[in-house]
Design a protein around this motif. Sequence first.
Motif, PDB file in Angstrom:
ATOM      1  N   GLU A   1      -1.022 -12.474   6.510  1.00 57.31           N
ATOM      2  CA  GLU A   1      -2.331 -12.154   5.934  1.00 57.31           C
ATOM      3  C   GLU A   1      -2.223 -11.476   4.572  1.00 57.31           C
ATOM      4  OE1 GLU A   1      -4.526  -8.731   7.612  1.00 57.31           O
ATOM      5  OE2 GLU A   1      -2.942  -8.700   9.146  1.00 57.31           O
ATOM      6  N   HIS A   2      -1.032 -11.028   4.203  1.00 53.02           N
ATOM      7  CA  HIS A   2      -0.850 -10.347   2.922  1.00 53.02           C
ATOM      8  C   HIS A   2      -0.233 -11.244   1.857  1.00 53.02           C
ATOM      9  CE1 HIS A   2      -1.839  -6.538   4.829  1.00 53.02           C
ATOM     10  NE2 HIS A   2      -1.010  -6.849   5.803  1.00 53.02           N
ATOM     11  N   LEU A   3       0.222 -12.434   2.253  1.00 52.12           N
ATOM     12  CA  LEU A   3       0.841 -13.341   1.288  1.00 52.12           C
ATOM     13  C   LEU A   3      -0.240 -14.065   0.501  1.00 52.12           C
ATOM     14  CD1 LEU A   3       3.756 -14.747   3.451  1.00 52.12           C
ATOM     15  CD2 LEU A   3       3.801 -12.867   1.802  1.00 52.12           C
ATOM     16  N   LYS A   4       0.058 -14.369  -0.742  1.00 50.34           N
ATOM     17  CA  LYS A   4      -0.909 -15.014  -1.636  1.00 50.34           C
ATOM     18  C   LYS A   4      -0.385 -16.356  -2.121  1.00 50.34           C
ATOM     19  CE  LYS A   4      -3.594 -11.394  -1.507  1.00 50.34           C
ATOM     20  NZ  LYS A   4      -4.929 -11.451  -0.900  1.00 50.34           N
TER      21      LYS A   4
ATOM     22  N   ALA B   1       2.932 -13.988  -4.058  1.00 53.55           N
ATOM     23  CA  ALA B   1       2.881 -15.444  -4.174  1.00 53.55           C
ATOM     24  C   ALA B   1       4.248 -16.038  -4.488  1.00 53.55           C
ATOM     25  CB  ALA B   1       1.891 -15.842  -5.264  1.00 53.55           C
ATOM     26  N   ASP B   2       5.231 -15.208  -4.736  1.00 51.64           N
ATOM     27  CA  ASP B   2       6.583 -15.666  -5.056  1.00 51.64           C
ATOM     28  C   ASP B   2       7.205 -16.304  -3.803  1.00 51.64           C
ATOM     29  OD1 ASP B   2       9.667 -15.120  -4.973  1.00 51.64           O
ATOM     30  OD2 ASP B   2       9.123 -15.000  -7.092  1.00 51.64           O
TER      31      ASP B   2
ATOM     32  N   LYS C   1      13.766  -5.710   3.660  1.00 53.54           N
ATOM     33  CA  LYS C   1      14.876  -5.703   4.620  1.00 53.54           C
ATOM     34  C   LYS C   1      14.662  -4.620   5.678  1.00 53.54           C
ATOM     35  CE  LYS C   1      18.299  -7.360   1.243  1.00 53.54           C
ATOM     36  NZ  LYS C   1      19.523  -7.010   0.481  1.00 53.54           N
ATOM     37  N   GLY C   2      13.867  -3.623   5.296  1.00 51.93           N
ATOM     38  CA  GLY C   2      13.592  -2.534   6.232  1.00 51.93           C
ATOM     39  C   GLY C   2      12.387  -2.776   7.109  1.00 51.93           C
ATOM     40  N   ASP C   3      11.309  -3.295   6.520  1.00 51.06           N
ATOM     41  CA  ASP C   3      10.097  -3.510   7.315  1.00 51.06           C
ATOM     42  C   ASP C   3       9.133  -4.418   6.556  1.00 51.06           C
ATOM     43  OD1 ASP C   3       7.196  -2.597   8.362  1.00 51.06           O
ATOM     44  OD2 ASP C   3       8.683  -2.045   9.865  1.00 51.06           O
ATOM     45  N   TRP C   4       8.345  -5.175   7.339  1.00 50.60           N
ATOM     46  CA  TRP C   4       7.415  -6.122   6.737  1.00 50.60           C
ATOM     47  C   TRP C   4       6.325  -5.443   5.904  1.00 50.60           C
ATOM     48  CZ3 TRP C   4       2.153  -6.166   7.419  1.00 50.60           C
ATOM     49  CH2 TRP C   4       1.644  -5.423   8.475  1.00 50.60           C
ATOM     50  N   GLU C   5       5.975  -4.196   6.229  1.00 52.04           N
ATOM     51  CA  GLU C   5       4.873  -3.530   5.536  1.00 52.04           C
ATOM     52  C   GLU C   5       5.166  -3.304   4.055  1.00 52.04           C
ATOM     53  OE1 GLU C   5       2.449  -0.482   7.334  1.00 52.04           O
ATOM     54  OE2 GLU C   5       3.564  -0.722   9.204  1.00 52.04           O
ATOM     55  N   ALA C   6       6.416  -3.484   3.667  1.00 51.35           N
ATOM     56  CA  ALA C   6       6.759  -3.339   2.251  1.00 51.35           C
ATOM     57  C   ALA C   6       5.965  -4.324   1.392  1.00 51.35           C
ATOM     58  CB  ALA C   6       8.255  -3.547   2.045  1.00 51.35           C
ATOM     59  N   ILE C   7       5.560  -5.458   1.995  1.00 53.73           N
ATOM     60  CA  ILE C   7       4.823  -6.464   1.240  1.00 53.73           C
ATOM     61  C   ILE C   7       3.473  -5.924   0.771  1.00 53.73           C
ATOM     62  CG2 ILE C   7       3.607  -7.536   3.171  1.00 53.73           C
ATOM     63  CD1 ILE C   7       5.272  -9.389   0.229  1.00 53.73           C
ATOM     64  N   THR C   8       2.942  -4.935   1.463  1.00 54.26           N
ATOM     65  CA  THR C   8       1.629  -4.395   1.093  1.00 54.26           C
ATOM     66  C   THR C   8       1.673  -3.606  -0.213  1.00 54.26           C
ATOM     67  OG1 THR C   8       1.944  -2.367   2.395  1.00 54.26           O
ATOM     68  CG2 THR C   8       0.973  -4.256   3.533  1.00 54.26           C
ATOM     69  N   PHE C   9       2.874  -3.279  -0.686  1.00 63.98           N
ATOM     70  CA  PHE C   9       3.026  -2.547  -1.939  1.00 63.98           C
ATOM     71  C   PHE C   9       3.286  -3.488  -3.111  1.00 63.98           C
ATOM     72  CE2 PHE C   9       4.034   0.424   1.417  1.00 63.98           C
ATOM     73  CZ  PHE C   9       3.379   1.580   1.018  1.00 63.98           C
ATOM     74  N   ALA C  10       3.413  -4.775  -2.826  1.00 62.63           N
ATOM     75  CA  ALA C  10       3.703  -5.753  -3.875  1.00 62.63           C
ATOM     76  C   ALA C  10       2.416  -6.207  -4.569  1.00 62.63           C
ATOM     77  CB  ALA C  10       4.416  -6.966  -3.273  1.00 62.63           C
ATOM     78  N   THR C  11       2.544  -6.602  -5.817  1.00 58.84           N
ATOM     79  CA  THR C  11       1.396  -7.148  -6.548  1.00 58.84           C
ATOM     80  C   THR C  11       1.093  -8.539  -6.017  1.00 58.84           C
ATOM     81  OG1 THR C  11       2.816  -8.134  -8.232  1.00 58.84           O
ATOM     82  CG2 THR C  11       2.053  -5.864  -8.620  1.00 58.84           C
ATOM     83  N   GLU C  12      -0.092  -9.060  -6.340  1.00 57.14           N
ATOM     84  CA  GLU C  12      -0.465 -10.382  -5.870  1.00 57.14           C
ATOM     85  C   GLU C  12       0.490 -11.444  -6.396  1.00 57.14           C
ATOM     86  OE1 GLU C  12      -4.454 -11.600  -6.125  1.00 57.14           O
ATOM     87  OE2 GLU C  12      -5.269  -9.800  -5.174  1.00 57.14           O
ATOM     88  N   GLU C  13       0.945 -11.266  -7.605  1.00 54.85           N
ATOM     89  CA  GLU C  13       1.878 -12.228  -8.202  1.00 54.85           C
ATOM     90  C   GLU C  13       3.179 -12.272  -7.403  1.00 54.85           C
ATOM     91  OE1 GLU C  13       4.157 -13.137 -12.453  1.00 54.85           O
ATOM     92  OE2 GLU C  13       2.776 -11.442 -12.285  1.00 54.85           O
ATOM     93  N   ILE C  14       3.675 -11.100  -6.999  1.00 51.57           N
ATOM     94  CA  ILE C  14       4.916 -11.049  -6.225  1.00 51.57           C
ATOM     95  C   ILE C  14       4.701 -11.604  -4.820  1.00 51.57           C
ATOM     96  CG2 ILE C  14       6.599  -9.491  -5.147  1.00 51.57           C
ATOM     97  CD1 ILE C  14       7.100 -10.006  -8.097  1.00 51.57           C
TER      98      ILE C  14
END
Length: 432
Positions: free
Chosen positions: A178-181, A161-162, A146-159
């Motif tokens: 480019e960071h989504l799985k 892909a959610d 909700k704050g910024d897209w870069e938060a996705i870079t801290f997520a695991t690959e499984e998350i």
Amino acid sequence: QGESTLLHPGSARAHALDPMGAMSAEPETPPMKKVNPYDQQAYTWEELCEKYKTTYGPEGIKDFWEKRMTVVRLRLLENATDEQRSDKDFVLRSVRQRGSELRFASEAMQRDRDVVLAAVTQDWTAIEYMHSDLGADREVILEALKGDWEAITFATEEIRADPEVAMAALQTSVLTLEHLKGDSIGSDPSFRPALVASATRDCPKMDNVPEALRGDREIMLGVVKQSPKLLRFAAKTLWEDHGFAVEVVTKDWTNLDYAPPAVAKDNELISLALEQSVYALRFAPPEWLADRAVILAAVRRSPAALKYADKALLADPELMLEAVRQDIGQLRLAGPALCADKAFMLEAVRCRGEALQFAAPALRGDRDVVLAAVAQYGHALEHAIEDLHGDREVVIAAVRQDKRALVFASRALRSDEEVLAACRGQPTTGET
């Protein structure tokens, strides 16, 4: 220096940070203080007003507070004891005031889901200080997104892909792509509108298009509508789609600037561009620029087309006259032979008297040519040879067209009665 003044002895916050005091005391948020750039001291708003009340008016003090002074950073967990940094209640209260305080919390607190969730809710950047295990926590990642897209870079690959996380990430920024799985984006039709909307919104702002989208026809058409220059990122394979090329060139001929060289030479695309502007002749092949019919048709639309014509066509009287009728300056492009051609120059000055300035020297001394020129534009007398400035008939013809042309007459004729009569619009000798 300014920060230390916040922790004055006896304050409730100082007590909270006192290892001898109650460990769970809630961290106090003192009034905001800012540093005065002149004395490097920290002041609250009230203290600043008191200091300068006899020096500046209210508006001056307010402007100084807002534009010149810098906020003093509060210290919460940074000055806390190890015991307080491990106390969940104390840490929770701290991160709810400033999420980034998580970096001073104990490792156990950085692993604590409740603490981390509270921290990223207050400031998404606190995600940088959480334990990596929480990168697998769906709720934490969603909250940080909700704050910024870069938060996705801290997520695991499984998350990553959610589906819900992927959708939230895409809605935040197209850069998350480019960071989504996983295959969720490609296989779930519900992602398509979000992807298109995200790209259309974000690509023009960042003046870029992610590599994965550069061959996507729908997305490229959408972003180009917002910012045509993004066409420079279109994949070569997309340009090879003739339908795509036709569509973008039909919308704006200048889009041909971004086409690969081989595509920009396509005759159909050049024709589409020419329908919009004669300036598209810069894409035309040499044989088109040497084609009299093509150039004549273009010049009739705009004399600017003449600059693209083959040099041989610049000696064509009809073509040059067509250009001169619209823009006398185009005669600069005419060849010397044409400017020395009496028949051509007579036609040119009858259209635009000022064309006399481009005539060969011999024709600027030709009485017939000069008479025709000044009859159309009196000031053309300026470009005639000096002898004709003293020719009464020539001067009279000039001042009849514009009495201000008298300034170009010889000194003797400026006081000549017949010339002056012509200036006043009166008949001269021999006229009834």
